[in-house]
Design an enzyme around this catalytic site. Structure first.
Site, PDB file in Angstrom:
ATOM      1  N   SER A 144       9.783  82.950  15.952  1.00  0.00           N
ATOM      2  CA  SER A 144       9.271  82.022  14.935  1.00  0.00           C
ATOM      3  C   SER A 144       9.218  80.637  15.579  1.00  0.00           C
ATOM      4  CB  SER A 144      10.262  81.993  13.763  1.00  0.00           C
ATOM      5  OG  SER A 144      10.000  80.911  12.893  1.00  0.00           O
TER       6      SER A 144
ATOM      7  N   TYR B  69      18.835  82.100  10.081  1.00  0.00           N
ATOM      8  CA  TYR B  69      17.490  82.434  10.578  1.00  0.00           C
ATOM      9  C   TYR B  69      17.210  81.697  11.886  1.00  0.00           C
ATOM     10  CZ  TYR B  69      12.398  83.287  10.205  1.00  0.00           C
ATOM     11  OH  TYR B  69      11.094  83.666  10.426  1.00  0.00           O
TER      12      TYR B  69
HETATM   13  P1  NAD Z   1       7.496  90.533   5.266  1.00  0.00           P
HETATM   14  O1  NAD Z   1       8.609  90.376   4.289  1.00  0.00           O
HETATM   15  O2  NAD Z   1       6.087  90.651   4.753  1.00  0.00           O
HETATM   16  O3  NAD Z   1       7.782  91.771   6.229  1.00  0.00           O
HETATM   17  C1  NAD Z   1       9.080  92.071   6.698  1.00  0.00           C
HETATM   18  C2  NAD Z   1       9.104  93.523   7.103  1.00  0.00           C
HETATM   19  O4  NAD Z   1      10.429  93.826   7.573  1.00  0.00           O
HETATM   20  C3  NAD Z   1       8.809  94.477   5.944  1.00  0.00           C
HETATM   21  O5  NAD Z   1       8.087  95.583   6.422  1.00  0.00           O
HETATM   22  C4  NAD Z   1      10.219  94.913   5.519  1.00  0.00           C
HETATM   23  O6  NAD Z   1      10.246  96.173   4.850  1.00  0.00           O
HETATM   24  C5  NAD Z   1      10.896  94.978   6.874  1.00  0.00           C
HETATM   25  N1  NAD Z   1      12.357  94.945   6.819  1.00  0.00           N
HETATM   26  C6  NAD Z   1      13.172  94.047   6.225  1.00  0.00           C
HETATM   27  N2  NAD Z   1      14.462  94.407   6.402  1.00  0.00           N
HETATM   28  C7  NAD Z   1      14.444  95.542   7.149  1.00  0.00           C
HETATM   29  C8  NAD Z   1      15.460  96.410   7.658  1.00  0.00           C
HETATM   30  N3  NAD Z   1      16.766  96.169   7.451  1.00  0.00           N
HETATM   31  N4  NAD Z   1      15.080  97.505   8.362  1.00  0.00           N
HETATM   32  C9  NAD Z   1      13.757  97.789   8.558  1.00  0.00           C
HETATM   33  N5  NAD Z   1      12.761  97.001   8.094  1.00  0.00           N
HETATM   34  C10 NAD Z   1      13.109  95.889   7.397  1.00  0.00           C
HETATM   35  O7  NAD Z   1       7.646  89.288   6.259  1.00  0.00           O
HETATM   36  P2  NAD Z   1       6.690  88.722   7.378  1.00  0.00           P
HETATM   37  O8  NAD Z   1       6.348  87.363   6.922  1.00  0.00           O
HETATM   38  O9  NAD Z   1       5.620  89.667   7.727  1.00  0.00           O
HETATM   39  O10 NAD Z   1       7.738  88.602   8.586  1.00  0.00           O
HETATM   40  C11 NAD Z   1       7.738  89.454   9.721  1.00  0.00           C
HETATM   41  C12 NAD Z   1       8.438  88.765  10.882  1.00  0.00           C
HETATM   42  O11 NAD Z   1       7.746  87.560  11.198  1.00  0.00           O
HETATM   43  C13 NAD Z   1       9.886  88.372  10.604  1.00  0.00           C
HETATM   44  O12 NAD Z   1      10.670  88.581  11.761  1.00  0.00           O
HETATM   45  C14 NAD Z   1       9.779  86.885  10.294  1.00  0.00           C
HETATM   46  O13 NAD Z   1      10.959  86.203  10.589  1.00  0.00           O
HETATM   47  C15 NAD Z   1       8.667  86.490  11.234  1.00  0.00           C
HETATM   48  N6  NAD Z   1       7.978  85.244  10.858  1.00  0.00           N
HETATM   49  C16 NAD Z   1       7.318  85.128   9.673  1.00  0.00           C
HETATM   50  C17 NAD Z   1       6.676  83.928   9.361  1.00  0.00           C
HETATM   51  C18 NAD Z   1       5.873  83.712   8.082  1.00  0.00           C
HETATM   52  O14 NAD Z   1       5.482  82.591   7.786  1.00  0.00           O
HETATM   53  N7  NAD Z   1       5.579  84.746   7.302  1.00  0.00           N
HETATM   54  C19 NAD Z   1       6.727  82.859  10.265  1.00  0.00           C
HETATM   55  C20 NAD Z   1       7.425  83.025  11.471  1.00  0.00           C
HETATM   56  C21 NAD Z   1       8.049  84.219  11.756  1.00  0.00           C
END
Ligand code: NAD
Length: 275
Positions: A157, A170
């Site tokens: 991130s 985080y």
């Molecule tokens: P999201 O909530 O849409 O997706 C998260 C995914 O992780 C889902 O499929 C969920 O079921 C899965 N998950 C959660 N806990 C789990 C566990 N214990 N075991 C297996 N699967 C699990 O979120 P996102 O926004 O798509 O985030 C995905 C990644 O991107 C994360 O690592 C997040 O930190 C990172 N990220 C997101 C953003 C943003 O703005 N959305 C920005 C930077 C980084």
């Protein structure tokens, strides 16, 4: 004199990942699903992972296979559980014959000041966002080494590069995964395996979409103002990153052209961490 013919790039294959098998953790929604789609479109067989409604996951899996022609399976491993992570890697290798690409994407967030940050939330953010990636890398790399090829991509991130208040677990986990990425890259550098991290800014996922509506309601301001003044204040291009953009970067990191990129943390954040 240099032989220029010898320096010509190899012809580009239409499905450069056709013989590869990819696990994308946390790919039942959002960024993970975007990455799975991008890798499947390049021909990789995909093991989806993540939580959610069983029928919905089944529909997602079928749609992805139909849309891309790739083989797509699903494993419901809880990434906070080392035993389940190891079983997922082994099951994928049994199902498809190998694990060539590992995308550690599953992640959760919790927001609270340090002095009142719930200890169980600290443990769960660290175990999913950081330790899960360690257990997956630890289990998947012996097979990659044996085959002399592998790609590890950790979804970190912008918060792996800079901090923000109230996100101690985080930010600690995301900084940690950049360290893990560098060590993996160094240990695996002579084995045909690269390890890199992608550092997204705000990405338009269902999770963020829900936040927009909630904040618009609680602040009593239009959604456009929430996007501009609350969420995207830190992002100089003032727009969300898309899951397709993250998928494209990950697909590039898995392509032959990225073979010398390893140990890198690539910001995909509209300029956030350039300030
Ligand atoms: P999201 O909530 O849409 O997706 C998260 C995914 O992780 C889902 O499929 C969920 O079921 C899965 N998950 C959660 N806990 C789990 C566990 N214990 N075991 C297996 N699967 C699990 O979120 P996102 O926004 O798509 O985030 C995905 C990644 O991107 C994360 O690592 C997040 O930190 C990172 N990220 C997101 C953003 C943003 O703005 N959305 C920005 C930077 C980084």
């Amino acid at each position: 004199m240099m032989n220029l013919a010898a320096t010509k790039p190899a012809s580009v294959k239409p499905f450069p990942l056709a013989s590869r098998v990819a696990i994308v953790t946390g790919s039942t929604s959002g960024i993970g699903l975007g990455i799975a789609r991008a890798l499947a479109a390049q021909g990789a067989a995909i093991m989806l992972n993540g939580f959610g409604d069983a029928d919905e996951i089944s529909r997602t899996r079928d749609a992805l296979a139909a849309e891309t022609g790739a083989s797509v399976e699903y494993d419901g491993a809880d990434i906070s559980r080392p035993d389940q992570v190891a079983e997922m890697i082994e099951r994928t290798a049994r199902t498809f014959g190998s694990v060539d690409i590992l995308v550690n994407n599953a992640g959760v967030q919790h927001v609270a000041p340090i002095h009142s940050f719930p200890v169980d939330k600290w443990e769960s953010v660290l175990s999913i966002n950081l330790s899960g990636a360690f257990h997956a890398i630890r289990t998947a790399t012996p097979g990659m080494k044996a085959r002399g090829w592998g790609r590890i991509v950790n979804v970190a991130s912008a918060h792996g590069l800079v901090g923000s208040p109230f996100k101690s677990a985080y930010v600690a986990a995301k900084h940690g995964i950049l360290g893990l990425t560098k060590v993996a890259a160094l240990e695996l550098a002579e084995s045909g395996i690269t390890a890199n991290a992608v550092c997204p800014g705000y990405v338009w996922t269902p999770l963020v979409e829900r936040q927009i509506s909630d904040q618009a309601r609680s602040h009593g301001i239009p959604r456009e103002e929430v996007i501009r003044e609350v969420l995207l204040k830190k992002q100089p291009n003032r727009r969300f990153v898309t899951v397709e953009e993250i998928g494209a970067v990950v697909a590039f990191l898995c392509s032959p052209g990225a073979a010398s990129i390893t140990g890198a943390a690539i910001p995909v954040d509209g300029g956030w961490t350039a300030e």
